[in-house]
Write an enzyme that holds these catalytic residues in place. Structure first.
Site, PDB file in Angstrom:
ATOM      1  N   SER A 145      10.357   6.139   9.443  1.00 55.25           N
ATOM      2  CA  SER A 145       9.727   5.684  10.686  1.00 55.25           C
ATOM      3  C   SER A 145      10.204   4.267  10.995  1.00 55.25           C
ATOM      4  CB  SER A 145       8.204   5.703  10.518  1.00 55.25           C
ATOM      5  OG  SER A 145       7.561   5.265  11.687  1.00 55.25           O
ATOM      6  N   ASN A 163      -6.008   3.212  15.766  1.00 55.23           N
ATOM      7  CA  ASN A 163      -7.028   3.062  14.752  1.00 55.23           C
ATOM      8  C   ASN A 163      -7.523   1.607  14.848  1.00 55.23           C
ATOM      9  OD1 ASN A 163      -8.440   3.203  12.340  1.00 55.23           O
ATOM     10  ND2 ASN A 163      -6.839   4.420  11.346  1.00 55.23           N
ATOM     11  N   CYS A 190       3.170   8.439   1.855  1.00 53.76           N
ATOM     12  CA  CYS A 190       3.583   7.414   2.811  1.00 53.76           C
ATOM     13  C   CYS A 190       3.985   6.166   2.015  1.00 53.76           C
ATOM     14  CB  CYS A 190       2.407   7.125   3.738  1.00 53.76           C
ATOM     15  SG  CYS A 190       2.716   5.805   4.905  1.00 53.76           S
ATOM     16  N   GLU A 247       0.826  -1.207   0.000  1.00 50.87           N
ATOM     17  CA  GLU A 247       0.000   0.000   0.000  1.00 50.87           C
ATOM     18  C   GLU A 247       0.858   1.254   0.000  1.00 50.87           C
ATOM     19  OE1 GLU A 247      -3.142  -2.155   3.085  1.00 50.87           O
ATOM     20  OE2 GLU A 247      -2.092  -0.367   3.700  1.00 50.87           O
ATOM     21  N   SER A 253       9.048   4.800  16.542  1.00 54.07           N
ATOM     22  CA  SER A 253       7.802   4.249  17.085  1.00 54.07           C
ATOM     23  C   SER A 253       8.074   3.792  18.511  1.00 54.07           C
ATOM     24  CB  SER A 253       7.325   3.074  16.230  1.00 54.07           C
ATOM     25  OG  SER A 253       6.900   3.552  14.983  1.00 54.07           O
ATOM     26  N   LEU A 254       7.832   4.712  19.441  1.00 55.12           N
ATOM     27  CA  LEU A 254       8.172   4.438  20.835  1.00 55.12           C
ATOM     28  C   LEU A 254       7.014   3.693  21.507  1.00 55.12           C
ATOM     29  CD1 LEU A 254      10.363   4.995  22.987  1.00 55.12           C
ATOM     30  CD2 LEU A 254       9.127   7.100  23.555  1.00 55.12           C
ATOM     31  N   CYS A 287       5.897  -7.637   7.398  1.00 56.43           N
ATOM     32  CA  CYS A 287       6.887  -7.116   8.339  1.00 56.43           C
ATOM     33  C   CYS A 287       7.203  -8.194   9.352  1.00 56.43           C
ATOM     34  CB  CYS A 287       6.333  -5.884   9.049  1.00 56.43           C
ATOM     35  SG  CYS A 287       7.502  -5.105  10.193  1.00 56.43           S
TER      36      CYS A 287
HETATM   37  N1  SAH Z   1       7.882  -0.249  10.912  1.00 54.75           N
HETATM   38  C1  SAH Z   1       7.963   1.170  10.970  1.00 54.75           C
HETATM   39  C2  SAH Z   1       7.130   1.892   9.919  1.00 54.75           C
HETATM   40  C3  SAH Z   1       5.753   1.361   9.589  1.00 54.75           C
HETATM   41  S1  SAH Z   1       4.454   1.517  10.789  1.00 54.75           S
HETATM   42  C4  SAH Z   1       7.610   1.643  12.364  1.00 54.75           C
HETATM   43  O1  SAH Z   1       7.277   0.840  13.195  1.00 54.75           O
HETATM   44  O2  SAH Z   1       7.728   2.833  12.629  1.00 54.75           O
HETATM   45  C5  SAH Z   1       4.082   3.228  10.835  1.00 54.75           C
HETATM   46  C6  SAH Z   1       3.441   3.686  12.144  1.00 54.75           C
HETATM   47  O3  SAH Z   1       2.071   3.223  12.235  1.00 54.75           O
HETATM   48  C7  SAH Z   1       4.149   3.101  13.364  1.00 54.75           C
HETATM   49  O4  SAH Z   1       4.328   4.113  14.329  1.00 54.75           O
HETATM   50  C8  SAH Z   1       3.162   2.041  13.818  1.00 54.75           C
HETATM   51  O5  SAH Z   1       3.386   1.708  15.153  1.00 54.75           O
HETATM   52  C9  SAH Z   1       1.832   2.701  13.528  1.00 54.75           C
HETATM   53  N2  SAH Z   1       0.654   1.814  13.518  1.00 54.75           N
HETATM   54  C10 SAH Z   1       0.598   0.494  13.245  1.00 54.75           C
HETATM   55  N3  SAH Z   1      -0.665   0.021  13.379  1.00 54.75           N
HETATM   56  C11 SAH Z   1      -1.436   1.072  13.730  1.00 54.75           C
HETATM   57  C12 SAH Z   1      -2.843   1.231  14.008  1.00 54.75           C
HETATM   58  N4  SAH Z   1      -3.682   0.233  13.931  1.00 54.75           N
HETATM   59  N5  SAH Z   1      -3.276   2.465  14.360  1.00 54.75           N
HETATM   60  C13 SAH Z   1      -2.418   3.528  14.389  1.00 54.75           C
HETATM   61  N6  SAH Z   1      -1.111   3.438  14.132  1.00 54.75           N
HETATM   62  C14 SAH Z   1      -0.610   2.230  13.814  1.00 54.75           C
END
Ligand code: SAH
Length: 347
Positions: free
Chosen positions: A197, A295, A107, A93, A219-220, A114
């Site tokens: 990210s 979400n 994005c 996507e 992504s903390l 993953c």
């Molecule tokens: N693997 C990388 C980039 C992809 S995820 C990372 O972890 O940063 C991009 C962002 O979306 C991350 O911060 C992830 O934790 C968040 N994310 C994943 N699922 C989500 C959801 N259901 N609702 C909101 N954010 C979500």
């Protein structure tokens, strides 16, 4: 031999192909590179400044393969999400997000699936299929740019590697893609318009930092090692203090800051006590916090936080002198959160 996809070649690799495989003079590299990345050529017949002979010989050795758009969804709020099919049938996507200045942010995905398996993430739950190539990563930009042009919409400005996959687990293709994005005879995207990210992998972050090509968003999602290990167990194999030490040495220019993403999961990490711990962890670091309300998807293991709680959390951080923003939730009507559209399609 399978014809190679020319989009998979860096400039240097294309040059080697032109000189060694095609036996052509070096300057042809520049011509072909411009056709690929500036003029959206998708067949060699389009490349009118190459000789007829070369144009007819090329299809045996190479092709120009864009990701195929299988679904396009436009949200009320202007967000556009594409489901793309790669040459082997894999689905990924990419999303175009209108930004305040009217330009678009794209994005980008970097992997099919993953391996990090974060408990709240749709993509993580699918498991890892494979890395995306240079051409597949940048092919998303070709598709997005073409769409905006055809629709008479504003241009792309910023890029976030925040789609499917863990970008730093596909480091070579990511770094090559970042370098190619900057090429002034190619995509010509200004320097440092990209944010990567990541769950935070120190060795790879050091390499990204040294390259000076992009800033990280981390992504903390939890203020303590213990809670982080619970909601993102694989990512938390890197201890929090090790991650922080790595970020403290990330090279930054005067006004730059590292972004910390903090996903608020209802009743899990969204209390004021968590906000206090977060402020303690980050307060004397050069950073900003981006709060994201979870979400929730069908059969999701967590629930969305209360709207009021999100605002209290944000206010607490501001009161501690930190910069925090709540990410606007865009494209909810088109399933624009990570992996949601693909998850729906493969059901
Ligand atoms: N693997 C990388 C980039 C992809 S995820 C990372 O972890 O940063 C991009 C962002 O979306 C991350 O911060 C992830 O934790 C968040 N994310 C994943 N699922 C989500 C959801 N259901 N609702 C909101 N954010 C979500």
């Amino acid at each position: 031999m399978q014809p190679i996809n020319l989009l998979d070649l860096t400039y240097d690799a294309l040059e080697a192909f032109v000189v060694e495989t095609l036996g052509q003079p070096r300057f042809r590299t520049d011509q072909i590179w411009r056709w690929l990345w500036q003029k959206d050529a998708r067949s060699f017949q389009d490349m009118t400044n190459l000789s007829k002979d070369l144009r007819s010989r090329l299809p045996e050795l190479a092709r120009v393969h864009w990701p195929e758009v299988t679904e396009t969804h436009r949200s009320q709020d202007g967000t556009v999400k594409f489901l793309l099919q790669l040459h082997d049938g894999c689905l990924v996507e990419t999303v175009l997000i209108p930004s305040v200045q009217g330009r678009y942010t794209q994005c980008l995905s970097t992997q099919v699936g993953c391996a990090m398996a974060c408990t709240f993430c749709n993509t993580g739950q699918m498991g890892f299929e494979r890395n995306m190539t240079h051409g597949e990563i940048l092919g998303q930009i070709l598709v997005g740019r073409r769409f905006l042009l055809d629709q008479g919409l504003p241009e792309l400005r910023n890029f976030v590697f925040m789609g499917m996959g863990e970008p730093l687990n596909n480091l070579e293709a990511l770094m090559n893609a970042l370098r190619s994005m900057n090429s002034d005879t190619g995509l010509n995207i200004s320097w440092r318009r990209a944010t990567v990210s990541t769950v935070g992998l120190p060795k790879q972050l050091d390499i990204l930092g040294a390259s000076e090509l992009a800033l990280p968003a981390i992504s903390l999602h939890a203020p303590t090692q213990e809670l982080r290990a619970q909601i993102m167990p694989k990512a938390a194999r890197v201890p929090l203090d090790e991650l922080m030490a790595c970020l403290d040495r990330f090279p930054m220019r005067p006004r730059e800051r590292i972004t910390f993403e903090y996903l608020l999961l209802g009743g899990v990490n969204d209390s004021l006590e968590h906000a206090r711990q977060l402020a303690k962890l980050l307060s004397n670091r050069r950073c900003k916090v981006n709060l994201i309300a979870y979400n929730a998807t069908d059969d999701a293991p967590y629930s969305a936080p209360d709207r009021d709680q999100v605002e209290r959390f944000e206010k607490y951080l501001w009161d501690q002198g930190m910069t925090a923003t709540i990410r606007r939730s865009m494209g909810a009507d088109i399933k624009a959160a990570c992996g949601q559209l693909k998850a729906q399609t493969i059901k």
